[in-house]
Design a protein around this motif. Structure first.
Motif, short mmCIF file in Angstrom:
data_model
loop_
_atom_site.label_atom_id
_atom_site.label_comp_id
_atom_site.label_asym_id
_atom_site.label_seq_id
_atom_site.Cartn_x
_atom_site.Cartn_y
_atom_site.Cartn_z
N ASN A 1 21.29 62.59 12.95
CA ASN A 1 21.51 64.01 12.67
C ASN A 1 22.02 64.17 11.24
O ASN A 1 22.66 63.28 10.69
CB ASN A 1 22.53 64.59 13.65
CG ASN A 1 22.01 64.61 15.06
OD1 ASN A 1 20.88 65.02 15.30
ND2 ASN A 1 22.81 64.14 16.00
N TYR A 2 21.77 65.34 10.69
CA TYR A 2 22.29 65.66 9.36
C TYR A 2 23.80 65.87 9.43
O TYR A 2 24.37 66.20 10.46
CB TYR A 2 21.65 66.94 8.82
CG TYR A 2 20.18 66.80 8.50
CD1 TYR A 2 19.71 65.76 7.70
CD2 TYR A 2 19.27 67.73 8.98
CE1 TYR A 2 18.37 65.64 7.41
CE2 TYR A 2 17.91 67.62 8.68
CZ TYR A 2 17.47 66.57 7.90
OH TYR A 2 16.14 66.46 7.60
N GLY A 3 24.44 65.69 8.29
CA GLY A 3 25.86 65.94 8.16
C GLY A 3 26.67 64.66 8.11
O GLY A 3 26.13 63.56 7.96
N ARG A 4 27.98 64.85 8.23
CA ARG A 4 28.91 63.72 8.20
C ARG A 4 28.74 62.89 9.46
O ARG A 4 28.63 63.43 10.57
CB ARG A 4 30.33 64.27 8.09
CG ARG A 4 31.35 63.26 7.68
CD ARG A 4 32.67 63.98 7.49
NE ARG A 4 33.62 63.15 6.80
CZ ARG A 4 34.72 63.62 6.26
NH1 ARG A 4 34.99 64.91 6.31
NH2 ARG A 4 35.55 62.82 5.66
N GLN A 5 28.74 61.58 9.29
CA GLN A 5 28.54 60.66 10.40
C GLN A 5 29.90 60.15 10.89
O GLN A 5 30.87 60.13 10.13
CB GLN A 5 27.65 59.49 9.95
CG GLN A 5 26.32 59.92 9.37
CD GLN A 5 25.46 60.68 10.35
OE1 GLN A 5 25.12 60.17 11.42
NE2 GLN A 5 25.11 61.93 10.02
N PRO A 6 29.98 59.71 12.14
CA PRO A 6 31.27 59.21 12.65
C PRO A 6 31.66 57.86 12.05
O PRO A 6 32.85 57.52 12.02
CB PRO A 6 31.05 59.11 14.16
CG PRO A 6 29.58 59.07 14.35
CD PRO A 6 28.97 59.81 13.19
N GLU A 7 30.69 57.09 11.57
CA GLU A 7 30.98 55.78 11.00
C GLU A 7 31.43 55.90 9.54
O GLU A 7 31.18 56.90 8.88
CB GLU A 7 29.71 54.89 11.02
CG GLU A 7 29.15 54.64 12.39
CD GLU A 7 28.11 55.66 12.82
OE1 GLU A 7 27.42 55.38 13.80
OE2 GLU A 7 27.99 56.74 12.20
N THR A 8 32.09 54.85 9.07
CA THR A 8 32.41 54.71 7.65
C THR A 8 31.93 53.32 7.22
O THR A 8 31.59 52.48 8.07
CB THR A 8 33.91 54.83 7.36
OG1 THR A 8 34.61 53.82 8.08
CG2 THR A 8 34.44 56.22 7.74
N LEU A 9 31.90 53.09 5.92
CA LEU A 9 31.47 51.81 5.38
C LEU A 9 32.43 51.42 4.26
O LEU A 9 32.43 52.05 3.20
CB LEU A 9 30.03 51.91 4.86
CG LEU A 9 29.39 50.65 4.30
CD1 LEU A 9 29.32 49.55 5.37
CD2 LEU A 9 28.00 50.96 3.76
#
Length: 169
Positions: free
Chosen positions: A121-129
């Motif tokens: 989905n578009y937008g901010r994702q729950p994961e980080t890197l």
């Protein structure tokens, strides 16, 4: 490598495409195809204070932005790329090295390849890197105009603006 990475330590945002277009390869500039919304969108969302041209792509560093692609060895539309060209581990190593505050994949195709998921989905994702917030925004390509939506890009611009304001205070 078709186009060099434009990266530096501590950027506000790294924008990651899928691969350069034929026009970008020929012009040796990111998002060079006529009709691509990338440069106007960076300006519209406040990511750059002025409208840059594709030939100015190295200047994104002046605004805390970086550029790269998941596929650094092939060029063309998503359908023309081989599945083996995506260097996910190389991309991850770049993010680990440079530690930006955020990364935005500027197409669902890039996002799906990075996350190795059939759907995103578009937008901010729950994961980080490595501490970087991850976003997926609609492709600015004219070929993807049927999916164009500025809202996820505005969310991305708001994130970067808040980060810049916090840094100034």
């Amino acid at each position: 490598m078709i186009l060099p990475d434009v990266l530096a330590p501590g950027l506000d945002l790294v924008l990651c495409g899928t691969a350069p277009s034929r026009t970008s390869k020929e012009e040796q500039a990111y998002y060079a195809r006529p009709g691509n919304r990338f440069w106007p969108t960076l300006h519209l969302t406040g990511l750059t204070p002025r409208l840059l041209k594709p030939a100015d792509y190295r200047q994104v560093l002046d605004y805390g932005l970086g550029l790269t692609d998941l596929c650094k060895t092939e060029w063309g539309s998503d359908q023309e790329l081989t599945k083996h060209c995506f260097d996910i581990s190389g991309f991850i190593a770049k993010i680990e090295r440079y530690r930006p505050a955020a990364v935005a994949f500027d197409s669902k195709h890039a996002g799906k390849n990075f996350f190795r998921r059939a759907s995103v989905n578009y937008g901010r994702q729950p994961e980080t890197l490595f501490g970087a917030e991850l976003f997926i925004v609609p492709s600015p390509s004219g070929r993807a105009s049927g999916y164009w939506d500025t809202a996820p890009w505005m969310e991305l611009g708001d994130f970067v603006r808040r980060r810049r304001e916090l840094r100034r205070s």
